[in-house]
Design an enzyme around this catalytic site. Structure first.
Site, PDB file in Angstrom:
ATOM      1  N   ARG A  83       0.851  -1.197   0.000  1.00 11.85           N
ATOM      2  CA  ARG A  83       0.000   0.000   0.000  1.00 11.85           C
ATOM      3  C   ARG A  83       0.885   1.245   0.000  1.00 11.85           C
ATOM      4  NH1 ARG A  83      -3.364  -0.423   4.880  1.00 11.85           N
ATOM      5  NH2 ARG A  83      -4.567  -1.920   3.661  1.00 11.85           N
ATOM      6  N   ARG A 152      -1.503   6.330   9.909  1.00 12.20           N
ATOM      7  CA  ARG A 152      -1.723   5.885   8.542  1.00 12.20           C
ATOM      8  C   ARG A 152      -1.796   7.100   7.610  1.00 12.20           C
ATOM      9  NH1 ARG A 152      -3.807   0.533   8.503  1.00 12.20           N
ATOM     10  NH2 ARG A 152      -2.795  -0.567  10.222  1.00 12.20           N
ATOM     11  N   LYS A 215      -3.030   1.364  15.025  1.00 12.20           N
ATOM     12  CA  LYS A 215      -3.073   2.355  13.948  1.00 12.20           C
ATOM     13  C   LYS A 215      -3.797   3.627  14.389  1.00 12.20           C
ATOM     14  CE  LYS A 215      -7.094  -0.025  11.999  1.00 12.20           C
ATOM     15  NZ  LYS A 215      -7.587  -0.808  10.858  1.00 12.20           N
ATOM     16  N   LYS A 217      -5.627   7.150  12.550  1.00 15.62           N
ATOM     17  CA  LYS A 217      -6.081   7.702  11.276  1.00 15.62           C
ATOM     18  C   LYS A 217      -6.479   9.169  11.428  1.00 15.62           C
ATOM     19  CE  LYS A 217      -7.640   3.248   9.456  1.00 15.62           C
ATOM     20  NZ  LYS A 217      -8.761   2.474   8.882  1.00 15.62           N
ATOM     21  N   CYS A 432     -15.016  -3.882   0.566  1.00 14.70           N
ATOM     22  CA  CYS A 432     -13.601  -4.110   0.852  1.00 14.70           C
ATOM     23  C   CYS A 432     -13.076  -5.238  -0.035  1.00 14.70           C
ATOM     24  CB  CYS A 432     -13.397  -4.445   2.326  1.00 14.70           C
ATOM     25  SG  CYS A 432     -13.999  -6.077   2.805  1.00 14.70           S
ATOM     26  N   CYS A 438      -7.362 -11.282   1.634  1.00  9.17           N
ATOM     27  CA  CYS A 438      -7.356 -10.786   3.004  1.00  9.17           C
ATOM     28  C   CYS A 438      -7.439 -11.947   3.994  1.00  9.17           C
ATOM     29  CB  CYS A 438      -8.513  -9.828   3.239  1.00  9.17           C
ATOM     30  SG  CYS A 438      -8.586  -9.210   4.940  1.00  9.17           S
ATOM     31  N   CYS A 477     -15.623  -8.958   6.810  1.00 10.36           N
ATOM     32  CA  CYS A 477     -15.463  -9.252   8.246  1.00 10.36           C
ATOM     33  C   CYS A 477     -15.921  -8.035   9.022  1.00 10.36           C
ATOM     34  CB  CYS A 477     -14.005  -9.615   8.547  1.00 10.36           C
ATOM     35  SG  CYS A 477     -12.893  -8.196   8.646  1.00 10.36           S
ATOM     36  N   CYS A 481     -13.221  -1.941   7.104  1.00  6.69           N
ATOM     37  CA  CYS A 481     -12.399  -1.207   6.140  1.00  6.69           C
ATOM     38  C   CYS A 481     -13.225  -0.361   5.176  1.00  6.69           C
ATOM     39  CB  CYS A 481     -11.509  -2.175   5.363  1.00  6.69           C
ATOM     40  SG  CYS A 481     -10.220  -2.941   6.361  1.00  6.69           S
TER      41      CYS A 481
END
Length: 566
Positions: A83, A152, A215, A217, A432, A438, A477, A481
């Site tokens: 990414r 991120r 993380k 954001k 996603c 994934c 899931c 995302c």
């Protein structure tokens, strides 16, 4: 070791094992270089898989092939997702063409525009990783902190009608991103094979040797379009514009979409607006918020390590006091703000500077096969810049009047004009990646979305509601995302063919959806939606959005706190 990180380091034996991996990594080096050179396996050693995330890389395998390879006593079909860090999603024409070339040389599934306004590549093999990263460097891009326990990529909304404001906010997003990325030299040493300098004692003056608990954001948005879903960010800045001038930002904190269905203490949360900051203070305030999370976030239970849980555990009044101590002054009062939608405005728009932009719909952000070739043909003649959106779309920007006719003709010749005005529901739908790459996915999302969308569109057509935009999101899931928990309708994967159904989020992204049905298949989901659309057709007020209707008619209780969401 007497510094501001000493108290954390002295508690290592109390923390999650990931904290020790970070501490012993020599600032994210680990044994990554040795792992890359091991020809026996397509994978890297376990600890290095954790560290690679800080470098923007996830180790994955093709789950469609996993069972067959196990039967044949073969290791999983290891590959890597990479990414890129693209603050604000802004690229030059040359960079897009460079990314296209890189995808053809080193990746196996094209390019994908993500919900974090960047590009990720799937199917990069270990032996090609270093060349891949060096190719990115050559076009002025990198992958630092695109994943991992750090800040991120910083996202940024846009408003083409106030071009000068959008440019200013974009510059602040880039400045903030640069300020918040890790400063270790490990990235240059491993990927560019540069001679390592003497590692300074303060190699990470902001992060320290343990980095963040999880993380973090950060996002900037320009009303009235909430295109980044600012209330889903750990730290969000809402631009306040008066008489054509950027006054500053309302600061909101504590958003986060992920949850674990099996834990009652795991939930999504909307960020709260807590005050106002001047524009030139935004990057510093973001760093201070991140430092508070660094010092007080939960490092024992990674499932409770996000900033939202820190705020719920210690309280907003405590956070405001801590922020004031570190800033040296309190926040000013937040200013009134309102949003109209959280999707992109597709098609042509002209800014106050006389320059045009055109937003193209990209299904699930996936650019491969014919579409990749079509876009490559377009960028051979397009002279402007590119902007990616957090809704997985692609914007052609900085277009002059004299270029319009030729560009429109070129779009039509390449068959890309259909992306300007697609089915309206498609433009409000996200999915996603999910299967097959994934490792967390329990159900299909990106591959399932086209089939589900076709059936959902038919339901809407049955009640003459094709014109009605409804925010629809599908994830493989519960991790969120595609930001499902603020959608009007959301499906989160539970098992093959089974989803949890959430309803009642708002079309502007400022209300959480509520769990409506557990572990339901497509037939059950479509049956529920059919009944609700029928009621909407009969009972909705003029111009009332679907999520608002569900709450008003008490079919769905309004969710005012994260714990009511479940």
């Amino acid at each position: 070791m007497k510094n501001k990180f000493e108290s954390l380091v002295n508690r290592l034996d109390e923390f999650n094992s990931n904290e020790l991996v970070k501490y012993e990594s020599n600032y994210l080096r680990g044994s990554i270089s040795d792992s890359l050179q091991d020809p026996v396996t397509g994978s890297v050693v376990f600890n290095d898989t954790l560290l690679l995330k800080f470098h923007g890389i996830y180790q994955q395998d093709d789950r469609d092939l996993r069972a067959d390879r196990q039967k044949r006593f073969l290791e999983p079909n290891y590959q890597f997702m990479v990414r890129i860090r693209i603050p604000g999603g802004l690229l030059s024409r040359e960079q897009w063409l460079g990314l296209d070339d890189i995808s053809r040389k080193y990746a196996e599934r094209g390019l994908r525009i993500t919900t974090r306004q960047t590009i990720q590549f799937h199917g990069v093999r270990k032996g090609k990783l270093r060349k891949f990263m060096q190719a990115l460097r050559d076009i002025g891009l990198d992958t630092i902190a695109a994943c991992g326990d750090d800040s991120r990529g910083v996202v940024c909304g846009g408003n083409p009608m106030i071009s000068s404001i959008s440019r200013s906010v974009q510059e602040l997003a880039q400045k903030t991103s640069q300020r918040l990325i890790p400063k270790t030299a490990a990235y240059q040493e491993i990927w560019y094979e540069e001679k390592p300098p003497v590692q300074p004692v303060n190699a990470e003056p902001v992060y320290g040797p343990l980095y963040l608990p999880r993380k973090f954001k950060v996002g900037f948005v320009i009303p009235p379009i909430n295109d980044i879903d600012v209330y889903g960010q750990d730290v969000g800045f809402i631009a306040i514009v008066e008489k054509g001038k950027l006054l500053g930002f309302n600061l909101c904190v504590g958003g986060g979409m992920g949850q674990i269905d099996t834990r009652e203490d795991s939930y999504p949360r909307l960020a709260q607006e807590i005050g106002f900051v001047q524009a030139d203070e935004a990057a510093e305030v973001a760093e201070i918020c991140m430092e508070i999370q660094r010092d007080f976030g939960d490092r024992q239970d990674r499932h409770r390590a996000r900033f939202k849980y820190t705020l719920d555990r210690l309280g907003i009044p405590w956070f405001l006091d801590e922020l004031q101590k570190r800033r040296g002054k309190p926040l000013a009062a937040a200013k009134p703000v309102a949003f109209t939608q959280n999707g992109d405005e597709l098609g042509w728009k002209c800014g106050d500077d006389g320059l045009w932009q055109c937003t193209l719909y990209i299904e699930s952000g996936r650019v491969n096969k014919a579409l990749r070739d079509q876009l490559a043909g377009l960028f051979q003649v397009f002279g402007g810049r590119v902007r990616l959106t957090t809704n997985q779309n692609l914007q052609l920007i900085d277009i002059h009047d004299y270029e319009l006719k030729q560009l429109k003709t070129r779009l039509a010749d390449l068959g890309l004009d259909v992306l300007i005005d697609p089915n309206r529901q498609a433009a409000n739908t996200l999915a996603c990646v999910a299967l097959p790459t994934c490792g967390l996915a329990m159900a299909e999302a990106e591959r399932y979305m086209p089939a589900f969308l076709q059936k959902f569109n038919q339901l809407k057509a049955n009640y003459e509601l094709s014109h009605l935009p409804i925010t629809l999101r599908i994830t493989g899931c519960p991790n969120g995302c595609a930001r499902p928990y603020i959608a009007e309708i959301a499906l989160t994967g539970r098992a093959h063919g089974l989803y949890n159904l959430y309803l009642g989020g708002s079309h502007t992204g400022n209300r959480l959806a509520k769990l409506y049905a557990k572990n339901v298949n497509e037939g059950k989901i479509l049956g529920i939606l059919n009944d609700l659309l029928q009621r909407y057709k009969s009972l909705a007020h003029t111009e009332e959005m679907f999520g608002d209707f569900l709450v008003r008619t008490t079919l769905i209780d309004e969710v005012t706190s994260a714990k009511e969401h479940a």
